[in-house]
Design a protein around this motif. Sequence first.
Motif, PDB file in Angstrom:
ATOM      1  N   HIS A  80      -5.385  -0.609   6.042  1.00  0.00           N
ATOM      2  CA  HIS A  80      -5.109  -0.307   7.459  1.00  0.00           C
ATOM      3  C   HIS A  80      -5.500  -1.296   8.532  1.00  0.00           C
ATOM      4  CE1 HIS A  80      -3.456   2.965   5.009  1.00  0.00           C
ATOM      5  NE2 HIS A  80      -4.831   3.456   4.614  1.00  0.00           N
ATOM      6  N   ASP A 139       2.264   2.938   3.445  1.00  0.00           N
ATOM      7  CA  ASP A 139       1.536   3.821   3.156  1.00  0.00           C
ATOM      8  C   ASP A 139       2.394   5.325   2.527  1.00  0.00           C
ATOM      9  OD1 ASP A 139      -0.980   5.245   2.534  1.00  0.00           O
ATOM     10  OD2 ASP A 139      -1.282   5.662   4.800  1.00  0.00           O
ATOM     11  N   HIS A 190       1.441   5.195  -2.274  1.00  0.00           N
ATOM     12  CA  HIS A 190       0.936   6.225  -3.262  1.00  0.00           C
ATOM     13  C   HIS A 190       2.119   6.880  -4.125  1.00  0.00           C
ATOM     14  CE1 HIS A 190      -2.809   6.185  -1.120  1.00  0.00           C
ATOM     15  NE2 HIS A 190      -2.286   6.090  -0.185  1.00  0.00           N
ATOM     16  N   LYS A 236     -10.064   1.107  -5.291  1.00  0.00           N
ATOM     17  CA  LYS A 236      -9.982   1.580  -3.838  1.00  0.00           C
ATOM     18  C   LYS A 236     -11.237   2.446  -3.531  1.00  0.00           C
ATOM     19  CE  LYS A 236      -7.587   3.277  -0.333  1.00  0.00           C
ATOM     20  NZ  LYS A 236      -6.628   4.443  -0.174  1.00  0.00           N
ATOM     21  N   HIS A 289       0.904  -1.062  -0.004  1.00  0.00           N
ATOM     22  CA  HIS A 289       0.028  -0.115  -0.062  1.00  0.00           C
ATOM     23  C   HIS A 289       0.819   1.297  -0.153  1.00  0.00           C
ATOM     24  CE1 HIS A 289      -3.722   2.099   1.488  1.00  0.00           C
ATOM     25  NE2 HIS A 289      -2.783   3.178   1.442  1.00  0.00           N
TER      26      HIS A 289
HETATM   27 ZN   LIG Z   1      -2.930   5.196   1.651  1.00  0.00          ZN
END
Ligand SMILES: [Zn+2]
Length: 555
Positions: free
Chosen positions: A379, A442, A92, A296, A90
């Motif tokens: 998460h 993340d 970005h 998502k 996960h």
């Molecule tokens: Zn995220």
Amino acid sequence: MRKTVLALAALLLASPAWPNTLILNVNGIEVGDNGKIHRFNMLEFDETTGRVIQTIGPSADGRSQPIDILSTYTIDGHGKTLLPGLIDAHGHVMELGTDALHLDLVGTRSLAELQQRLRDYAAAHPDARWIQGAGWNQELWPTKQFPTAADLDAIVPDRPVVLERVDGHALVANSAAMRAAGVTARTPAPTGGEIIDGLFVDNAKALINRAIPPPTQAEMDQAFAKAQEILLGFGVTGVGSMSTSLDDWKTFRRAGDAGSLKVRLMVYLLGLDPLKAIPHPTPWLYGDRLRAQGVKFFADGALGSRGAWLKQPYSDAPNTTGNQLHSDADLRSQEDAAAAAGFQIATHAIGDAANAQVISTYEWLDSKYGLNRRWRIEHAQVVDCADLPRIGRAQIIASMQPTHQTSDRLMAEKRLGLSRLKCAYAWQSMLRTGAKLAFGTDFPVESPNPFPGLAAAISRQDINDEPPGGWFPEERLSFEQALHAYTRGAAYAGFAEEKIGALEPGKWADFVIVDRDISKVSVPDLYRTQVLETWVAGKKVWSRTPAASATERGK
Ligand SMILES: [Zn+2]
């Protein structure tokens, strides 16, 4: 005769003489398909196809086929530790690259230092239409005064400048930025916001941010190249690319077409919008480097800003239970639309109410589509202990980030109180229910460096060994469980376990060489692991230079 000699010379020069490469003398560590650590001291792969032939050793019995010495090029690994490429389930990607290209103001100790960094950045980036930066914190300055538009105008009067505070809750803009945004000293602040001498707080930030032009194609290409460089430098060869927009996807495609796509991206599109252009999952593209495979969604916000949706009010704000972003029916119908189109579903859920809602939605999707679609909770931070067994029963993938636990610990105690933390960041309990665990960071919320994540996962301690004995230590993982979640587990979460996550025959030769034996070092030493080389599909795509080491030490 002369012709033959020339032809022979051309042949020798043109084609690699050795189709196979054997890296000898390595301390190879991976997780076997039995979940136990598998050690090896040689790795053989096919240079042409980029795929693993075999791992060998430590005893010769482990050999599955003889090595053809004549057709094998050997490299001495000098006893260094070799691991499969790490997979961040996960992250970005575009945000990572974009942030890295902006002006970094973290750690500035005075307004003068901020101004100096701004001056240097402006000079080094004459083509940047807007200068964007982040990371200042006036609390660390002797005056403790917020910067003003005039402070920035003194350095850059002619181009818009926007600099965010370290927490993202305020920004300072120069006069050119305010002009471009149509904001004057008389502009009233919106509710929930404030404007003071070029400082825009909370809801007022949007007045400036909406004027920032979207990045050009060239800027996006540059940001993606930067992101790949950062990821490869941390040994990350695969990523679950979360919240991917259509423009992000096009950027990945351009890199693929240009032959510069190196990191493997398992793409999760942001909501249903991009499905107008990408109606179904794509096949794997560019030699298994890119695939649109999931969508998502968000069920709630985050704990820090009290946006996480809780069953009971916040311990430190008894008037709120956070933000529910969808009704049950709405979440169900949106996810059903994506599932019907063949996509995997990944839903952000932080609070226990959000997690319960997503579990119920997935149970309903299971009744319609069967149990094998690998629905993911992103998460899964705070789960009601009563809901935990349902995650295993529905064979849900818990996509979790160990460094969130070490970063959030004290804040989470305030927000939730101790009793609700029993099933929070609960990696070991999650595994015991039969849920599949996939780890990531993340990024750029946390650094994409996977080694602090491994260290946090086995210790529940930060880099300074805090708290002693670990935070809720019963949730610690074994080293092999943690490495599994960062390799095989993350590959499984992205439907890629046949291709990556282990160095088995026929899988991609994606691997990293690191500077220490991560299965043996102390927790603080594991935190400090450095990658020396990163290989994807049997090609070295990154190696540490002395300069890179020096910069990291300076940080
Ligand atoms: Zn995220």
